[in-house]
Design an enzyme around this catalytic site. Structure first.
Site, PDB file in Angstrom:
ATOM      1  N   HIS A   1      50.189  39.962  57.361  1.00 65.35           N
ATOM      2  CA  HIS A   1      49.727  39.716  55.993  1.00 65.35           C
ATOM      3  C   HIS A   1      50.194  38.357  55.480  1.00 65.35           C
ATOM      4  O   HIS A   1      49.429  37.628  54.860  1.00 65.35           O
ATOM      5  CB  HIS A   1      50.226  40.838  55.090  1.00 65.35           C
TER       6      HIS A   1
ATOM      7  N   GLY B   1      36.038  33.998  44.116  1.00 62.90           N
ATOM      8  CA  GLY B   1      37.060  33.367  43.287  1.00 62.90           C
ATOM      9  C   GLY B   1      37.740  34.362  42.371  1.00 62.90           C
ATOM     10  O   GLY B   1      37.951  34.086  41.198  1.00 62.90           O
TER      11      GLY B   1
ATOM     12  N   SER C   1      38.498  36.927  48.725  1.00 67.37           N
ATOM     13  CA  SER C   1      38.201  36.390  47.391  1.00 67.37           C
ATOM     14  C   SER C   1      37.048  35.389  47.420  1.00 67.37           C
ATOM     15  O   SER C   1      37.145  34.292  46.871  1.00 67.37           O
ATOM     16  CB  SER C   1      39.448  35.737  46.777  1.00 67.37           C
TER      17      SER C   1
ATOM     18  N   PHE D   1      35.880  35.119  39.256  1.00 65.25           N
ATOM     19  CA  PHE D   1      35.558  34.029  38.332  1.00 65.25           C
ATOM     20  C   PHE D   1      34.176  33.451  38.608  1.00 65.25           C
ATOM     21  O   PHE D   1      33.440  33.086  37.682  1.00 65.25           O
ATOM     22  CB  PHE D   1      36.617  32.928  38.435  1.00 65.25           C
TER      23      PHE D   1
ATOM     24  N   TYR E   1      48.741  47.665  49.422  1.00 69.02           N
ATOM     25  CA  TYR E   1      47.828  47.858  48.298  1.00 69.02           C
ATOM     26  C   TYR E   1      48.053  49.247  47.706  1.00 69.02           C
ATOM     27  O   TYR E   1      47.758  50.267  48.346  1.00 69.02           O
ATOM     28  CB  TYR E   1      46.374  47.712  48.720  1.00 69.02           C
TER      29      TYR E   1
END
Length: 335
Positions: free
Chosen positions: A129, A211, A208, A214, A56
């Site tokens: 990962h 989403g 997430s 979203f 990241y």
């Protein structure tokens, strides 16, 4: 804020974590000072689990989390990851400049580098990962077990693997966490992966859970995202898929309004209602969204609520794939 044990590792953390990826890359402009304030506020609110990775921001996110850890390392648990190799000269924000390497040599190199960036002697939870198909999972987790024996890591995790791979890994050594995408619009893990985790005593870490933002209902059109936002590469954020998914989220917003909360809080509360062994790690770099996410802990859903939500977004209900098919390490290609 409740707590849970990550697998059988003895590592205890809050039942809601914080995903730190977006503080350093992928979601528009970054602001380290704002992110540090958000990290500090999270701890004030009882959030004690922080999720990062060596890729990241190409290490910038671990350095940021490491700066936050100074003077309060014993109050929090930190998760990081290895296994993805990025082009050092590629543009930030790209999810396509990557290869996979799960070799023990690369693993040890990554772990040592992460320890240095984080400024700590041990990583509480260390993930693969993405699994490298050229290396047997038994070899990978066997090498992780040696790092655990040395005290460099405390718990072993895998990310985005199928149930069969998870079983093979657990037959080799103790696996404590499985991190995969899980939310109202990504429910495929319910078929085999989540039941396998429960059979083996493995904590499921849901990334997430909103989403990719979203499910908050705040993204009303693709133009709401910055030009370099990687979500624009996802089929779910494109064309007719976007419109169909937004219509579904609109129903969640109506449900939330009737309960005096937000659509995002409904989404997180729904995950927390799926079991005490699930650890959602919603990501944000802003305090106001952090506080909203933590507020989901106080949202109680009845059976009727859960049935209604299930009718709105059943398994497979979202339109479009999660990733473009050219994405290396695409978990959908292995399921």
């Amino acid at each position: 804020m409740r707590t849970l044990e990550i697998g059988r590792s003895g590592v205890i953390c809050s039942t809601l974590g914080l995903g730190c990826m977006g503080m350093s890359e992928f979601y528009g402009e970054t602001d380290d000072e704002e992110s540090l304030r958000t990290l500090a506020r999270a701890l004030e609110l009882g959030v004690t689990h922080y999720d990062t990775s060596n890729v990241y921001g190409r290490g910038a996110n671990e350095r940021l989390v490491g700066k936050f850890l100074r003077g309060q390392r014993d109050k929090v648990t930190v998760a990081s990851k290895f296994g993805v190799v990025r082009d050092p000269d590629g543009p930030l924000g790209s999810v396509y400049d990557r290869e996979l390497d799960n070799s023990p040599k690369y693993m040890r190199q990554c772990c040592e580098e992460s320890l240095a960036r984080l400024g700590t002697d041990t990583i509480d939870l260390y993930y693969v990962h993405r699994a490298d198909p050229t290396i047997a999972i038994e070899e990978t987790v066997g090498a992780l077990a040696r790092l655990r024996d040395e005290g460099k890591i405390r718990a072993i995790g895998l990310s985005e693997v199928d149930a069969a791979t998870l079983r093979r890994a657990a037959n080799e050594t103790q696996i404590d966490a499985l991190q995969s995408e899980y939310s109202l619009w990504t429910r495929d893990v319910e078929a085999e992966v989540l039941p396998t985790c429960r059979e083996l005593g493995i904590t499921f870490v849901a990334y997430s859970p909103l989403g990719r933002g979203f499910l908050t209902g705040q993204i009303t059109k693709a133009d709401d995202l910055a030009d370099d936002d990687f979500r624009l590469t996802s089929p779910r954020f494109q064309g007719e898929n976007f419109d169909r998914n937004f219509a579904l989220v609109d129903h969640v917003r109506e449900l939330a309004a009737a309960r005096n909360c937000t659509a995002g809080q409904i989404a997180i509360a729904w995950l927390l209602h799926q079991g005490d062994d699930i650890l959602p790690i919603p990501g944000t770099k802003r305090i106001r969204y952090l506080e909203e996410n933590v507020g989901a802990i106080g949202v109680t859903l009845t059976k009727d609520d859960l049935d209604q939500i299930d009718a709105i977004l059943p398994p497979g209900g979202a339109a479009g794939d999660r990733y473009d098919k050219s994405f290396k390490g695409n978990p959908e290609a292995t399921r």
